[in-house]
Design a protein around this motif. Structure first.
Motif, PDB file in Angstrom:
ATOM      1  N   ASN A 209       0.902  -1.139  -0.059  1.00  0.00           N
ATOM      2  CA  ASN A 209      -0.155  -0.087  -0.030  1.00  0.00           C
ATOM      3  C   ASN A 209       0.823   1.149   0.031  1.00  0.00           C
ATOM      4  OD1 ASN A 209      -2.464   1.516  -0.054  1.00  0.00           O
ATOM      5  ND2 ASN A 209      -2.901   1.295   2.139  1.00  0.00           N
ATOM      6  N   LYS A 210       1.523   1.452  -1.096  1.00  0.00           N
ATOM      7  CA  LYS A 210       2.459   2.734  -1.259  1.00  0.00           C
ATOM      8  C   LYS A 210       2.017   3.442  -2.383  1.00  0.00           C
ATOM      9  CE  LYS A 210       6.624   0.174   0.332  1.00  0.00           C
ATOM     10  NZ  LYS A 210       8.017  -0.021   0.121  1.00  0.00           N
ATOM     11  N   GLU A 211       2.348   4.823  -2.540  1.00  0.00           N
ATOM     12  CA  GLU A 211       1.915   5.644  -3.521  1.00  0.00           C
ATOM     13  C   GLU A 211       2.685   5.168  -4.742  1.00  0.00           C
ATOM     14  OE1 GLU A 211       0.915  10.295  -4.602  1.00  0.00           O
ATOM     15  OE2 GLU A 211       2.032   9.673  -2.484  1.00  0.00           O
ATOM     16  N   ILE A 212       1.911   4.960  -5.805  1.00  0.00           N
ATOM     17  CA  ILE A 212       2.708   4.695  -7.165  1.00  0.00           C
ATOM     18  C   ILE A 212       2.915   6.102  -7.798  1.00  0.00           C
ATOM     19  CG2 ILE A 212       2.453   3.624  -9.253  1.00  0.00           C
ATOM     20  CD1 ILE A 212       0.281   1.570  -7.949  1.00  0.00           C
ATOM     21  N   ASP A 213       3.919   5.941  -8.494  1.00  0.00           N
ATOM     22  CA  ASP A 213       4.377   7.341  -9.405  1.00  0.00           C
ATOM     23  C   ASP A 213       3.806   7.251 -10.697  1.00  0.00           C
ATOM     24  OD1 ASP A 213       5.497   9.582  -9.975  1.00  0.00           O
ATOM     25  OD2 ASP A 213       7.771   8.943  -9.954  1.00  0.00           O
ATOM     26  N   LYS A 214       2.657   7.846 -10.984  1.00  0.00           N
ATOM     27  CA  LYS A 214       1.874   7.315 -12.171  1.00  0.00           C
ATOM     28  C   LYS A 214       1.230   9.020 -12.689  1.00  0.00           C
ATOM     29  CE  LYS A 214      -2.222   5.544 -10.311  1.00  0.00           C
ATOM     30  NZ  LYS A 214      -3.346   4.546 -10.571  1.00  0.00           N
ATOM     31  N   PRO A 215       0.849   9.210 -13.694  1.00  0.00           N
ATOM     32  CA  PRO A 215       0.421  10.764 -14.016  1.00  0.00           C
ATOM     33  C   PRO A 215      -0.969  10.680 -13.419  1.00  0.00           C
ATOM     34  CG  PRO A 215       1.419   9.582 -16.064  1.00  0.00           C
ATOM     35  CD  PRO A 215       1.480   8.496 -14.845  1.00  0.00           C
ATOM     36  N   LYS A 216      -1.294  12.074 -13.106  1.00  0.00           N
ATOM     37  CA  LYS A 216      -2.542  12.307 -12.672  1.00  0.00           C
ATOM     38  C   LYS A 216      -3.959  11.947 -13.461  1.00  0.00           C
ATOM     39  CE  LYS A 216      -0.864  15.732  -9.405  1.00  0.00           C
ATOM     40  NZ  LYS A 216      -0.555  17.193  -8.845  1.00  0.00           N
ATOM     41  N   LYS A 217      -3.297  12.080 -14.664  1.00  0.00           N
ATOM     42  CA  LYS A 217      -4.770  12.063 -15.629  1.00  0.00           C
ATOM     43  C   LYS A 217      -4.656  10.571 -16.048  1.00  0.00           C
ATOM     44  CE  LYS A 217      -6.367  13.758 -19.961  1.00  0.00           C
ATOM     45  NZ  LYS A 217      -6.016  14.520 -21.144  1.00  0.00           N
ATOM     46  N   GLU A 218      -6.013   9.938 -15.982  1.00  0.00           N
ATOM     47  CA  GLU A 218      -6.304   8.694 -16.275  1.00  0.00           C
ATOM     48  C   GLU A 218      -6.027   8.123 -17.587  1.00  0.00           C
ATOM     49  OE1 GLU A 218      -7.328   4.991 -14.780  1.00  0.00           O
ATOM     50  OE2 GLU A 218      -7.210   6.768 -13.595  1.00  0.00           O
ATOM     51  N   GLY A 219      -5.394   6.933 -17.838  1.00  0.00           N
ATOM     52  CA  GLY A 219      -5.092   6.546 -19.152  1.00  0.00           C
ATOM     53  C   GLY A 219      -3.643   7.050 -19.616  1.00  0.00           C
ATOM     54  N   GLU A 220      -2.986   7.891 -18.775  1.00  0.00           N
ATOM     55  CA  GLU A 220      -1.749   8.352 -19.472  1.00  0.00           C
ATOM     56  C   GLU A 220      -0.653   7.421 -18.890  1.00  0.00           C
ATOM     57  OE1 GLU A 220      -0.998  12.443 -18.939  1.00  0.00           O
ATOM     58  OE2 GLU A 220      -2.482  13.025 -20.516  1.00  0.00           O
ATOM     59  N   MET A 221       0.576   7.387 -19.739  1.00  0.00           N
ATOM     60  CA  MET A 221       1.749   6.775 -19.256  1.00  0.00           C
ATOM     61  C   MET A 221       2.791   7.745 -19.115  1.00  0.00           C
ATOM     62  SD  MET A 221       1.712   2.955 -21.353  1.00  0.00           S
ATOM     63  CE  MET A 221       1.525   3.861 -23.021  1.00  0.00           C
ATOM     64  N   SER A 222       3.784   7.170 -18.381  1.00  0.00           N
ATOM     65  CA  SER A 222       4.920   8.153 -18.296  1.00  0.00           C
ATOM     66  C   SER A 222       6.266   6.954 -17.967  1.00  0.00           C
ATOM     67  CB  SER A 222       4.995   8.818 -16.824  1.00  0.00           C
ATOM     68  OG  SER A 222       4.763   7.737 -15.649  1.00  0.00           O
ATOM     69  N   ASP A 223       7.556   7.517 -17.789  1.00  0.00           N
ATOM     70  CA  ASP A 223       8.550   6.640 -17.372  1.00  0.00           C
ATOM     71  C   ASP A 223       8.665   5.789 -16.140  1.00  0.00           C
ATOM     72  OD1 ASP A 223       9.890   8.024 -19.806  1.00  0.00           O
ATOM     73  OD2 ASP A 223      10.880   9.397 -18.617  1.00  0.00           O
ATOM     74  N   THR A 224       7.826   6.248 -15.265  1.00  0.00           N
ATOM     75  CA  THR A 224       7.787   5.414 -14.191  1.00  0.00           C
ATOM     76  C   THR A 224       6.392   4.446 -14.102  1.00  0.00           C
ATOM     77  OG1 THR A 224       6.651   7.237 -13.026  1.00  0.00           O
ATOM     78  CG2 THR A 224       9.152   7.112 -12.735  1.00  0.00           C
TER      79      THR A 224
END
Length: 244
Positions: A209-224
C-alpha cells in the motif's frame, strides 16, 4: 325512527327497538342502497363470486351472502380504510417505477451492463521486483501471458482497488491468502491490482500500500508507469515505480 317512550329507554335518549323494528329498518336501508348504487361485479376489482355463489371482497377478505350485503360493506369503515392503504401502496409503487425509469436514462454503476463471457481459466503471470538505476526507486514489473486470446482482441484492462472496494466474496479470498503468507499484515493494508482480458478469468495481485508514481490523468503513461500489449506474442506488460 322514533325510539322515545319505550320500555327500558333512558330519559333523553332513544328507546330500545325490538327485533321486528330493527329488521324493518335494515330492509329499508338496504333497499335505499340498492336503489342508489348498482353493483357491477365485472368492473369492481375487489369483488368476485365464489363457487358457492357468495360474494367475496378480495381487499378485506370478507364473504357476503347477497349484493345488498356487499354494497353495505362498501360504505363501511373497514373497506374504506383498506382502500386508503391500497392507494398509498400504489403511489409508492408508481413513484419507485418512475425513479427506476429515470435512472435508466442516466449513467451510473447500477445500470451499466456487466461484461459476461465464457471463462477458460486463469492466465499465467509473473511479478518481478525492480529498481530504477538512476533514481533507485523500487517498483514492480508484471508480465501476463494470454496464449488463447483472439488476435484482434482489445488490450487487457487494469484497475487498482482497495480492500473495501472488493466484494464480500473476494474479501474473504484475500483474507485467506494474506493469512497463508503469515506476514502478520492485515488484508486492508494492501492495494489490489485487477487485470481482466476475455476470455480468461480476472487475476488479482496484492501490492504494498504505497503511492505509485504515475500521471494524475487517467489513461496516460510515463517513464515510471507504463504498460504494453504485444499482439504477436499475446503478452501484457505493466511496470510501475513507487514514490520515495
Amino acid at each position: 325512527m322514533d325510539y322515545s317512550n319505550r320500555v327500558n329507554s333512558k330519559k333523553g335518549s332513544g328507546g330500545v327497538a325490538d327485533a321486528q323494528e330493527t329488521n324493518v329498518h335494515t330492509r329499508r336501508r338496504l333497499k335505499e342502497l340498492l336503489t342508489t348504487q348498482v353493483l357491477d361485479i365485472d368492473n369492481d376489482p375487489y369483488v368476485f363470486r365464489n363457487h358457492l355463489g357468495l360474494l367475496e371482497c378480495k381487499l378485506c377478505l370478507t364473504t357476503h351472502v347477497s349484493e345488498s350485503s356487499y354494497i353495505s360493506h362498501l360504505g363501511g369503515r373497514k373497506h374504506q380504510l383498506n382502500l386508503e392503504k391500497r392507494r398509498i401502496l400504489d403511489e409508492k409503487y408508481n413513484n419507485r417505477n418512475q425513479q427506476r425509469d429515470a435512472g435508466l436514462n442516466s449513467v451510473s454503476i447500477s445500470n451499466v451492463p456487466k461484461r459476461v463471457w465464457n471463462k477458460i481459466g486463469k492466465p499465467a503471470f509473473k511479478v518481478t521486483k525492480i529498481r530504477d538505476t538512476n533514481t533507485l526507486k523500487m517498483g514492480i514489473l508484471i508480465n501476463v501471458k494470454y496464449p488463447k486470446i483472439n488476435f484482434n482482441a482489445e488490450e487487457p484492462m487494469i484497475r487498482f482497488m482497495s480492500f473495501y472496494e472488493l466484494s464480500q466474496k473476494n474479501q474473504n479470498v484475500v483474507i485467506s491468502y494474506v493469512d497463508q503468507q503469515k506476514s502478520g499484515d492485515e488484508a486492508s493494508g494492501y492495494q489490489y491490482l485487477i487485470i481482466s482480458a476475455e476470455p480468461y478469468e480476472n487475476i488479482c495481485i496484492a501490492l504494498p500500500n504505497k503511492e505509485i508514481d504515475k500521471p494524475k490523468k487517467e489513461g496516460e503513461m510515463s517513464d515510471t508507469y507504463w504498460w504494453f500489449w504485444d499482439k504477436d506474442t499475446k503478452e501484457f506488460f505493466l511496470q510501475m515505480l513507487y514514490k520515495e
